[in-house]
Design an enzyme around this catalytic site. Structure first.
Site, PDB file in Angstrom:
ATOM      1  N   HIS A  67       7.411   1.228   4.534  1.00  0.00           N
ATOM      2  CA  HIS A  67       7.337   0.893   3.304  1.00  0.00           C
ATOM      3  C   HIS A  67       8.524  -0.167   2.547  1.00  0.00           C
ATOM      4  CE1 HIS A  67       9.189   3.229   1.409  1.00  0.00           C
ATOM      5  NE2 HIS A  67       9.289   4.337   1.660  1.00  0.00           N
ATOM      6  N   ASP A  69       7.851  -1.285  -0.447  1.00  0.00           N
ATOM      7  CA  ASP A  69       8.376  -1.013  -1.400  1.00  0.00           C
ATOM      8  C   ASP A  69       9.155  -0.057  -2.277  1.00  0.00           C
ATOM      9  OD1 ASP A  69       6.535   1.090  -0.348  1.00  0.00           O
ATOM     10  OD2 ASP A  69       5.813   1.733  -2.640  1.00  0.00           O
ATOM     11  N   ASP A 100      15.824   4.168   1.321  1.00  0.00           N
ATOM     12  CA  ASP A 100      14.798   5.152   1.281  1.00  0.00           C
ATOM     13  C   ASP A 100      13.119   3.806   0.972  1.00  0.00           C
ATOM     14  OD1 ASP A 100      11.712   6.304   1.123  1.00  0.00           O
ATOM     15  OD2 ASP A 100      12.572   6.898  -1.040  1.00  0.00           O
ATOM     16  N   GLU A 134       4.276   2.698  -1.007  1.00  0.00           N
ATOM     17  CA  GLU A 134       3.726   4.299  -0.137  1.00  0.00           C
ATOM     18  C   GLU A 134       4.972   5.167  -1.434  1.00  0.00           C
ATOM     19  OE1 GLU A 134       6.322   7.668   0.890  1.00  0.00           O
ATOM     20  OE2 GLU A 134       7.155   5.900   0.607  1.00  0.00           O
ATOM     21  N   GLU A 135       5.659   4.090  -2.531  1.00  0.00           N
ATOM     22  CA  GLU A 135       5.951   5.525  -3.090  1.00  0.00           C
ATOM     23  C   GLU A 135       5.170   5.057  -5.021  1.00  0.00           C
ATOM     24  OE1 GLU A 135       8.375   7.079  -2.948  1.00  0.00           O
ATOM     25  OE2 GLU A 135      10.057   5.449  -1.929  1.00  0.00           O
ATOM     26  N   GLU A 163      10.949   7.239   7.134  1.00  0.00           N
ATOM     27  CA  GLU A 163      11.237   8.313   5.803  1.00  0.00           C
ATOM     28  C   GLU A 163      12.594   8.454   5.886  1.00  0.00           C
ATOM     29  OE1 GLU A 163      10.546   7.754   2.807  1.00  0.00           O
ATOM     30  OE2 GLU A 163       8.684   7.165   3.442  1.00  0.00           O
ATOM     31  N   HIS A 349      15.943   7.314  -4.309  1.00  0.00           N
ATOM     32  CA  HIS A 349      15.589   7.332  -6.188  1.00  0.00           C
ATOM     33  C   HIS A 349      17.022   8.075  -6.827  1.00  0.00           C
ATOM     34  CE1 HIS A 349      11.359   8.367  -4.577  1.00  0.00           C
ATOM     35  NE2 HIS A 349      11.307   7.718  -3.504  1.00  0.00           N
TER      36      HIS A 349
END
Length: 377
Positions: A67, A69, A100, A134-135, A163, A349
């Site tokens: 991903h 995003d 990520d 995805e997020e 991931e 994150h």
């Protein structure tokens, strides 16, 4: 050559692609893949940009999935450098999405370019399934792409999701499965009234309390050699008007199951609702199916991945199913073998998200070695 992965990772990080925005990341990747002979198929659903890219028309199909995003930055003032200004400091690349998972995306592209240059007539097909959702709600991303592929019977044989699976050192952990996730949004109905006259009301919190106590004490299953026991967690409880003299008329309870392959979603639903009924709870439930459990217990993909890590990183990886969910849960039900392999996840994150620069190059080498093991004639 060593700077190739770093340079591309920087280009991707510099694009502020907060879910569901892509900000041109996929076009950047598609342009490079097109030069390698990939057919590029954008798939845009509502607010989400996806791309399906494929080189070759035969099986087996090896798919890199990921991903573009990223999650929001959090307090920008707490970052050592601007979150979308990729910065290398003390051997670490800082920026939102570094771990990520824009670092993984860069490693995938570079590995593929190097592999095709060396093996232009490789066996089977190489594909990329990239989403910008995805997020977020994960509605218009990978599930819709898979739905499209399934409708035309285009199958993925092996999928590697980038991931960040590693915990302390690159390649110490490979995720070869994930638990299922099921959420119950429960509304308990009572009768609102004055706390001084409880006989004229029905407190839904009091009614629900014994049921919650029983649910918390249930052993849903004992897990197996691949999965820990199923976990039930109460994620939120909300009831009342805020006034101390009012018995609430309703109670809202959110419960999440992370479940193993020893139990089905249907069994969990049946057992939970039976407990509520047993305790006389007047309820309604909105069930949200977040994903089925999946497992790649053995087979060519896992074997080749573990061997590639051993050869490049000089360590024996653990195959685990711990952690949350990933888009692998949408790919596995098609029959594909799915594993997750990416950089260390310690800062994902978080403010000052970062990835080791040397790890990015090593990751590209692992991905390239994996392609060689699976697709060389």
């Amino acid at each position: 050559m060593k700077q190739d992965v770093l340079a591309l990772a920087k280009e991707l990080i510099a694009r502020p692609s907060i879910t569901p925005l892509d900000e041109g990341c996929q076009q950047l990747m598609a342009d490079r893949l097109s030069e390698c002979g990939f057919a590029i198929e954008p798939m845009i659903f509502a607010d989400t940009t996806n791309v399906w890219a494929r080189r070759g028309n035969t099986s087996p199909v090896f798919c890199f999935a990921g991903h573009t995003d990223v999650v929001p930055t959090g307090p920008v003032a707490q970052w050592h450098s601007a979150p979308f200004t990729p910065t290398v400091r003390d051997g670490m690349l800082y920026g939102r999405g570094a771990a990520d998972m824009k670092g993984s995306l860069a490693a995938m592209i570079i590995a593929t370019e190097r592999f095709i240059k060396e093996y232009p007539d490789h066996q089977g097909s190489i594909a990329f399934l990239i989403t910008s959702d995805e997020e977020g709600p994960f509605i218009n991303g990978t599930p819709k792409v898979i739905e499209t592929l399934e409708a035309r019977n285009e199958k993925i044989t092996w999928a590697l999701v980038g991931e960040p699976s590693s915990t302390t050192h690159l390649g110490d952990v490979v995720k070869n499965g994930r638990r299922g996730s099921l959420t119950a949004n429960i509304t308990v109905k009572g009768i609102q009234g004055h706390v001084a006259y409880p006989h004229l009301a029905l407190n839904p919190i009091h009614v629900m309390a014994p049921a919650i106590n029983e649910l918390v004490g249930i052993t849903w299953d004992n897990g197996n050699q691949f999965f820990p026991p199923t976990s039930m967690q109460i994620a939120n409880i909300n009831g009342g008007t805020g006034a101390s003299n009012v018995i609430p008329g309703t109670l809202e309870v959110m419960i999440n199951f992370r479940y193993s392959t020893e139990v089905t979603a249907e069994q969990l639903i049946e057992r939970l609702e039976a407990v509520l009924t047993k305790h006389g709870v007047d309820f309604s439930i909105d069930w949200v199916f977040n994903g089925l459990p999946f497992l790649t217990a053995d087979g060519p993909l896992l074997t080749a991945t573990l061997d590639a890590i051993s050869e490049v990183c000089q360590r024996q990886a653990q195959a685990l199913t711990t952690g949350g969910t990933s888009d692998g849960r949408f790919i596995a039900p098609t029959g594909a073998q799915v594993i997750e392999l990416g950089p260390v996840n310690a800062t994902i994150h978080k403010v000052n998200e970062c990835v080791n620069v040397d790890d990015l190059e090593q990751l590209a080498l692992v991905y390239q070695r994996l392609l060689e093991k699976l697709l060389c004639r």
